[in-house]
Design a protein around this motif. Structure first.
Motif, PDB file in Angstrom:
ATOM      1  N   ASN A 127      37.014  35.269  38.390  1.00  0.00           N
ATOM      2  CA  ASN A 127      37.348  36.617  40.747  1.00  0.00           C
ATOM      3  C   ASN A 127      36.027  37.452  39.905  1.00  0.00           C
ATOM      4  N   MET A 128      36.928  38.457  39.113  1.00  0.00           N
ATOM      5  CA  MET A 128      36.252  39.361  38.769  1.00  0.00           C
ATOM      6  C   MET A 128      34.600  39.375  38.783  1.00  0.00           C
ATOM      7  N   ALA A 129      34.190  38.257  38.306  1.00  0.00           N
ATOM      8  CA  ALA A 129      33.041  38.527  37.843  1.00  0.00           C
ATOM      9  C   ALA A 129      32.735  37.288  39.027  1.00  0.00           C
ATOM     10  N   ALA A 130      32.818  37.037  40.047  1.00  0.00           N
ATOM     11  CA  ALA A 130      32.418  35.560  40.244  1.00  0.00           C
ATOM     12  C   ALA A 130      31.937  36.639  41.944  1.00  0.00           C
ATOM     13  N   SER A 131      32.415  38.222  41.799  1.00  0.00           N
ATOM     14  CA  SER A 131      32.239  39.620  42.974  1.00  0.00           C
ATOM     15  C   SER A 131      31.812  40.074  42.126  1.00  0.00           C
ATOM     16  N   GLY A 189      34.640  31.797  42.503  1.00  0.00           N
ATOM     17  CA  GLY A 189      35.317  32.207  41.525  1.00  0.00           C
ATOM     18  C   GLY A 189      34.906  30.720  40.980  1.00  0.00           C
ATOM     19  N   LYS A 190      35.030  29.511  41.811  1.00  0.00           N
ATOM     20  CA  LYS A 190      34.991  28.130  41.753  1.00  0.00           C
ATOM     21  C   LYS A 190      34.136  27.921  40.968  1.00  0.00           C
ATOM     22  N   ALA A 191      33.477  28.415  42.044  1.00  0.00           N
ATOM     23  CA  ALA A 191      31.877  28.036  41.849  1.00  0.00           C
ATOM     24  C   ALA A 191      31.252  28.295  40.980  1.00  0.00           C
ATOM     25  N   ALA A 203      40.100  37.552  49.679  1.00  0.00           N
ATOM     26  CA  ALA A 203      40.472  36.772  48.732  1.00  0.00           C
ATOM     27  C   ALA A 203      40.416  34.971  48.567  1.00  0.00           C
ATOM     28  N   SER A 204      40.269  34.581  49.760  1.00  0.00           N
ATOM     29  CA  SER A 204      39.760  33.354  49.574  1.00  0.00           C
ATOM     30  C   SER A 204      38.906  33.134  49.471  1.00  0.00           C
ATOM     31  N   TRP A 205      37.828  34.559  49.451  1.00  0.00           N
ATOM     32  CA  TRP A 205      36.086  34.304  49.717  1.00  0.00           C
ATOM     33  C   TRP A 205      36.329  34.237  48.123  1.00  0.00           C
ATOM     34  N   ILE A 206      36.585  34.879  47.652  1.00  0.00           N
ATOM     35  CA  ILE A 206      36.994  35.920  46.095  1.00  0.00           C
ATOM     36  C   ILE A 206      37.262  34.058  45.463  1.00  0.00           C
ATOM     37  N   ARG A 207      38.109  33.542  45.653  1.00  0.00           N
ATOM     38  CA  ARG A 207      38.306  32.685  45.453  1.00  0.00           C
ATOM     39  C   ARG A 207      37.629  31.280  44.930  1.00  0.00           C
ATOM     40  N   ASP A 208      36.899  31.371  46.055  1.00  0.00           N
ATOM     41  CA  ASP A 208      35.630  30.363  46.373  1.00  0.00           C
ATOM     42  C   ASP A 208      34.613  30.488  45.864  1.00  0.00           C
TER      43      ASP A 208
END
Length: 198
Positions: free
Chosen positions: A123-127, A31-33, A24-29
């Protein structure tokens, strides 16, 4: 021994939850990137308040309402051109002060919904790559199971679900959804400001 059982139970819960927390932490980071890459000049809510982007009626109305509610004086066009960093800092302060007054989940239910939608798609697009790799692996495993198992119903169901999920990652999830969600949030944010003026 009860203490041993409790200890193993706690350890088991931690072993399950810790990887989930890390993910969850990785996905949030991530997402912010992605957010920084998609909106290098600032999120739509922010850029819609810059005079240098265009001084139409909507921009002036939004700025006036924001100044009244936040009690932060935004930069003039001349000040914006002279010091864009200071002008952006004032916009950030005004937005932050206004958001603090919008924390009531009952009065600003639609705004919170749009914020959650934006966070979800970001977050979905980031992952997306991780999702494609994961579902592709599941497809290969399901095909392998079909080849070696005599009972085909379970691996066939898994294969169908995995293919559907892969199509979802490929054709639904993407940057376009993030941009659209950010625009919807912007519109709802400025529509919600009117509630604070009553």
């Amino acid at each position: 021994n009860v203490s041993w059982l409790v200890g193993f139970a706690v350890l088991g819960v931690e072993l399950v939850l810790f990887p989930l927390w890390l993910m969850a932490s990785w996905i949030r980071d991530a997402g912010k990137a992605l957010e920084l890459r998609l909106f290098p000049d600032g999120l739509p809510t922010h850029t819609a308040l810059r005079l240098i982007s265009g001084s139409d009626y909507d921009t002036k109305t939004r700025r006036h309402r924001l100044e009244v509610i936040s009690r932060v004086k935004l930069a003039t066009l001349q000040q914006e051109r002279a010091d864009s960093g200071d002008a952006d800092a004032r916009i950030r302060d005004a937005l932050a002060a206004t958001r603090e007054k919008m924390r009531d989940s009952t009065d600003f239910k639609l705004l919170r919904r749009e914020l959650k939608s934006y966070g979800f798609w970001r977050n979905m697009a980031a992952s997306r790559l991780l999702g494609i790799l994961t579902t592709s692996t599941c497809i290969l495993l399901a095909i392998g199971a079909l080849l070696v198992m005599s009972e085909a119903r379970l691996p066939l169901a898994a294969l169908v679900c995995s293919v559907v999920m892969l199509l979802y990652w490929l054709f639904v999830v993407g940057n376009r959804k993030v941009v659209a969600a950010a625009e919807r949030y912007k519109k709802q944010f400025f529509n919600s400001i009117t509630k604070l003026q009553k």
